[in-house]
Write a protein that holds these residues in place. Structure first.
Motif, PDB file in Angstrom:
ATOM      1  N   LEU A  82       0.849  -1.183   0.000  1.00 29.69           N
ATOM      2  CA  LEU A  82       0.000   0.000   0.000  1.00 29.69           C
ATOM      3  C   LEU A  82       0.889   1.238   0.000  1.00 29.69           C
ATOM      4  CD1 LEU A  82      -3.035   1.019   0.357  1.00 29.69           C
ATOM      5  CD2 LEU A  82      -2.365   1.408   2.746  1.00 29.69           C
ATOM      6  N   VAL A  83       0.784   2.070  -1.044  1.00 28.82           N
ATOM      7  CA  VAL A  83       1.649   3.249  -1.162  1.00 28.82           C
ATOM      8  C   VAL A  83       0.861   4.552  -1.100  1.00 28.82           C
ATOM      9  CG1 VAL A  83       3.438   2.019  -2.428  1.00 28.82           C
ATOM     10  CG2 VAL A  83       1.568   3.112  -3.692  1.00 28.82           C
ATOM     11  N   GLY A  84      -0.461   4.460  -1.020  1.00 28.10           N
ATOM     12  CA  GLY A  84      -1.295   5.653  -0.917  1.00 28.10           C
ATOM     13  C   GLY A  84      -2.692   5.252  -0.490  1.00 28.10           C
ATOM     14  N   ALA A  85      -3.389   6.159   0.171  1.00 29.13           N
ATOM     15  CA  ALA A  85      -4.758   5.869   0.602  1.00 29.13           C
ATOM     16  C   ALA A  85      -5.525   7.171   0.746  1.00 29.13           C
ATOM     17  CB  ALA A  85      -4.769   5.092   1.916  1.00 29.13           C
ATOM     18  N   CYS A  86      -6.836   7.050   0.664  1.00 30.22           N
ATOM     19  CA  CYS A  86      -7.716   8.213   0.760  1.00 30.22           C
ATOM     20  C   CYS A  86      -9.060   7.737   1.300  1.00 30.22           C
ATOM     21  CB  CYS A  86      -7.879   8.837  -0.624  1.00 30.22           C
ATOM     22  SG  CYS A  86      -8.931  10.298  -0.691  1.00 30.22           S
ATOM     23  N   PHE A  87      -9.642   8.507   2.202  1.00 27.39           N
ATOM     24  CA  PHE A  87     -10.991   8.153   2.650  1.00 27.39           C
ATOM     25  C   PHE A  87     -11.827   9.405   2.863  1.00 27.39           C
ATOM     26  CE2 PHE A  87      -8.898   8.718   6.771  1.00 27.39           C
ATOM     27  CZ  PHE A  87      -9.883   9.309   7.554  1.00 27.39           C
ATOM     28  N   GLY A  88     -13.142   9.232   2.760  1.00 22.47           N
ATOM     29  CA  GLY A  88     -14.077  10.334   2.931  1.00 22.47           C
ATOM     30  C   GLY A  88     -15.430   9.806   3.357  1.00 22.47           C
ATOM     31  N   PHE A  89     -16.322  10.740   3.675  1.00 25.33           N
ATOM     32  CA  PHE A  89     -17.647  10.355   4.142  1.00 25.33           C
ATOM     33  C   PHE A  89     -18.691  11.258   3.504  1.00 25.33           C
ATOM     34  CE2 PHE A  89     -15.054  12.565   7.297  1.00 25.33           C
ATOM     35  CZ  PHE A  89     -15.679  13.794   7.370  1.00 25.33           C
TER      36      PHE A  89
END
Length: 287
Positions: A82-89
């Motif tokens: 895993l080299v990048g991640a993004c989360f939102g709601f």
């Protein structure tokens, strides 16, 4: 045929753009759903934002809950890493919007456009959900973030938020106030569509008078001007300043807050951000 106001052609084109962006970066971007993947996200974010031993800015339980609720949790992989991640709601239902809370990329992947691929994937996912916009915040004093958000992604500045998170005292923010610029990504905007295809041009540098400039390339200087179009320059490297000269870093934040922040509060529009490290702002009719 449409899905909640989004055409099948638009969703297909967005998916194609997401695939192309990931391929160019040499990664795979996918939705995360397993506890093991969420643990990888927390470890990655801890490595980016915190000192050794400190808590990550999000925990596994929160990511698990967001995923179960149907919100966006995406990860970028190079092979199995895993080299990048993004989360939102999701925002309020009537807005048909997502708030993208945190996105981060491994330091060794800088320059590979991994962050861009994550955002283009997020847009593709949002359009599939029938959403119209995505909002997020960023530190308005970090030039590379301003350029990425306003130019590379064609996001629209919609607010200046003073000390939005309070004192964070992490590896990137230091002990200074956490002023943030709020931007909105209007997903159907042709400029956003072009940006996601990688064809968003640099905004032309308008003829504007300096409102905030760098004296000796270091010190913030505020100028008196009655011009409608003004420029607000940023320090070369605010992150380094926060480590080496916190007092000067605070002077810069206060100067940007008193110029860019006050102008946005009064309804001024941020037109562009250029490679010299300056915002161009339309103040409207100056009284």
């Amino acid at each position: 045929m449409t899905i909640m106001g989004t055409s099948m052609q638009e969703t297909a084109a967005a998916a194609d753009a997401a695939g192309a962006a990931a391929a160019e970066a040499g990664i795979e971007v996918r939705i995360l759903s397993r506890v093991e993947e969420f643990a990888q996200v927390t470890a990655l974010f801890r490595s980016i934002w915190t000192a050794e031993g400190d808590r990550a800015p999000v925990n596994v339980e929160t990511l698990r809950a967001l995923s179960k609720a149907g919100s966006y949790v995406g990860g970028a992989f190079e092979g199995d890493e895993l080299v990048g991640a993004c989360f939102g709601f999701f925002a309020a239902p009537e807005r048909r919007a997502l708030h993208s809370h945190i996105a981060g990329v491994s330091a060794r992947m800088r320059g590979r456009n991994v962050g861009f691929a994550l955002k283009v994937h997020q847009r593709s996912w949002a359009l599939e959900q029938g959403l119209d916009e995505i909002s997020w915040t960023f530190d308005p004093l970090i030039s590379r973030n301003a350029y990425f958000n306003l130019v590379k992604l064609s996001a629209t500045p919609t607010g200046y938020l003073r000390n939005f998170y309070g004192q964070m005292s992490d590896a990137l923010n230091g002990a200074d106030d956490t002023d943030r610029m709020l931007v909105t990504w209007y997903l159907h905007d042709p400029a956003v569509t072009a940006a996601c295809r990688g064809s968003a041009p640099d905004a032309p540098t308008a003829l504007a008078e300096p409102l905030l400039s760098r004296e000796d390339d270091t010190i913030p200087v505020v100028h008196e001007t009655s011009a409608r179009l003004v420029r607000v320059s940023l320090p070369r490297d605010i992150e380094s300043l926060r480590r080496t000269d916190p007092e000067l870093a605070t002077r810069w934040r206060l100067a940007v807050r008193a110029t860019l922040g006050d102008l946005m509060d009064d309804g001024a529009r941020v037109l562009s951000f250029d490679r010299s490290g300056a915002y161009t702002i339309d103040r409207g009719e100056v009284q």
